[in-house]
Design a protein around this motif. Sequence first.
Motif, PDB file in Angstrom:
ATOM      1  N   ARG A  83     -19.346 -75.309  -8.202  1.00  0.00           N
ATOM      2  CA  ARG A  83     -18.069 -75.951  -8.466  1.00  0.00           C
ATOM      3  C   ARG A  83     -18.059 -76.368  -9.945  1.00  0.00           C
ATOM      4  O   ARG A  83     -19.114 -76.508 -10.560  1.00  0.00           O
ATOM      5  CB  ARG A  83     -17.856 -77.202  -7.595  1.00  0.00           C
ATOM      6  N   HIS A 108     -22.070 -76.386   1.488  1.00  0.00           N
ATOM      7  CA  HIS A 108     -20.935 -76.767   0.640  1.00  0.00           C
ATOM      8  C   HIS A 108     -20.586 -78.253   0.694  1.00  0.00           C
ATOM      9  O   HIS A 108     -19.870 -78.746  -0.173  1.00  0.00           O
ATOM     10  CB  HIS A 108     -19.688 -75.973   1.053  1.00  0.00           C
ATOM     11  N   ASP A 109     -21.055 -78.952   1.701  1.00  0.00           N
ATOM     12  CA  ASP A 109     -20.581 -80.318   1.918  1.00  0.00           C
ATOM     13  C   ASP A 109     -20.986 -81.271   0.796  1.00  0.00           C
ATOM     14  O   ASP A 109     -20.155 -82.043   0.303  1.00  0.00           O
ATOM     15  CB  ASP A 109     -21.089 -80.837   3.268  1.00  0.00           C
ATOM     16  N   ASN A 112     -19.292 -80.358  -2.534  1.00  0.00           N
ATOM     17  CA  ASN A 112     -17.877 -80.746  -2.482  1.00  0.00           C
ATOM     18  C   ASN A 112     -17.721 -82.254  -2.660  1.00  0.00           C
ATOM     19  O   ASN A 112     -16.792 -82.725  -3.331  1.00  0.00           O
ATOM     20  CB  ASN A 112     -17.254 -80.311  -1.158  1.00  0.00           C
ATOM     21  N   HIS A 115     -18.343 -83.003  -6.346  1.00  0.00           N
ATOM     22  CA  HIS A 115     -17.210 -82.493  -7.119  1.00  0.00           C
ATOM     23  C   HIS A 115     -15.987 -83.395  -6.971  1.00  0.00           C
ATOM     24  O   HIS A 115     -15.255 -83.644  -7.939  1.00  0.00           O
ATOM     25  CB  HIS A 115     -16.892 -81.070  -6.639  1.00  0.00           C
ATOM     26  N   ARG A 116     -15.790 -83.904  -5.780  1.00  0.00           N
ATOM     27  CA  ARG A 116     -14.620 -84.740  -5.504  1.00  0.00           C
ATOM     28  C   ARG A 116     -14.768 -86.145  -6.094  1.00  0.00           C
ATOM     29  O   ARG A 116     -13.804 -86.722  -6.594  1.00  0.00           O
ATOM     30  CB  ARG A 116     -14.410 -84.823  -3.986  1.00  0.00           C
TER      31      ARG A 116
END
Length: 433
Positions: A83, A108-109, A112, A115-116
């Motif tokens: 990401r 991916h968790d 993510n 990234h968030r």
Amino acid sequence: MIYSTVNLQAATSTENLQALEEVKDFRTTDLGRGGKERWTYHLLPEAALDAELHNMSNATSSRSVDSVTFQPCAAYANLNQDRYSIEEWELPGGVWQFTAIYDGHCGHDTVNYVHRRLPSMVRMSLQALLQSAPITSLKPELVSEALRNTVRHLDESIRSDLFDFLPYDHLTKMSDAQLNRRISQRYSEWDTISTRCTQGSTILLTLSDPLKKNVWILNLGDSMAVLGGRSLSGKWSAMIVNSMHNGNNPTECQRIQREHPSERACMTDNRVLGYLAPTRALGDTWLKVPSVYTRRAFAPHVQDWLTPLQVAEYASRILTPPYVSDLPEVFHYSLDVIPKQEIILILSSDGLQDLYDSHDVQMSDQEMADRWVRLIGRHTRPTKDADLQSNLALRLLRDAVGGNNIELVSRNLTLEMEDKWMDDVTILVQRFR
């Protein structure tokens, strides 16, 4: 028994020629593995290569940053675990720029989640600093410390969620039935927590001030930052900013061995506990907490790629956690004192370095950095047309997947293989002057 007869007409010479025409540009490769197995790829014409690479890598350009993120394997293209962020923040004193690459592993968790949350956390921390001191008197070390603390705070939040759900003293006293009942009653919450704890993400980020006089580079993991500059004489030079936080770095291996002096298995096969390549990352919480969490809580819910026997083996090696560090390195540069006409900063996930393994000539990290900066330096002049060539990250990606070797580029783009033949690759190129 009655058999049905099907009459098939022989193909005409024209049809045979058409069939040959359709496959004339296909090739096969053993990927250098030397076995009998072969995989097919499509030899693309040079005119189509850049367009295909542009589309597959989501190449984008902003005012001062070019970006690509690339995973050509069809089965994994939408499962790219890299990401990145490119943001501008209007804060007291002007507009700050934030860029980052997050290289996820094992899912991916966690990537993510990072990234968030991380950009907004860095922005809030920076805003608090600017409210306490004007930008003209802001000490660089305060920004460095704020970045370092923000990253560690984010990692701490993952552990805090785990400890709030399953306090250590409670877990050690629970029976299996009690533990299973607690998890089943709040399974959705537990699924989120356990997934983040068994996955991880590296971080490579930059922060630059409104006048582009200062840049901070934070690294946690094995992505690479390269600072390039063109002198008054026109010569380009490259400097690797950060060290690699992985098992191939002897300094990192020695650090972990010092922290766990009596544990021979703390570094095995250049991996943490024989499992993880990065030595520093966010997440990977199961390698940072007592082994009872892995044996009793994570083991029944761990990802598919680990068998129960493997989980038990790794858990037996967890004696004095943590083994993976969340302490980042932060570097500060005063750009206004660097005597360079042009300055660029290249950020890349470790997949970019891996791509050069398929080239005929083996290169050190410094040789790769020199190559990248020379290549980009030839194309830093601004162009009026937003064509493919104006994206410097795309230029670099083209070189890495094969450069002028049309067969190698075609193979890397079109190989028909279910397994990934290359790691995810993300590149950001930032221009300062």
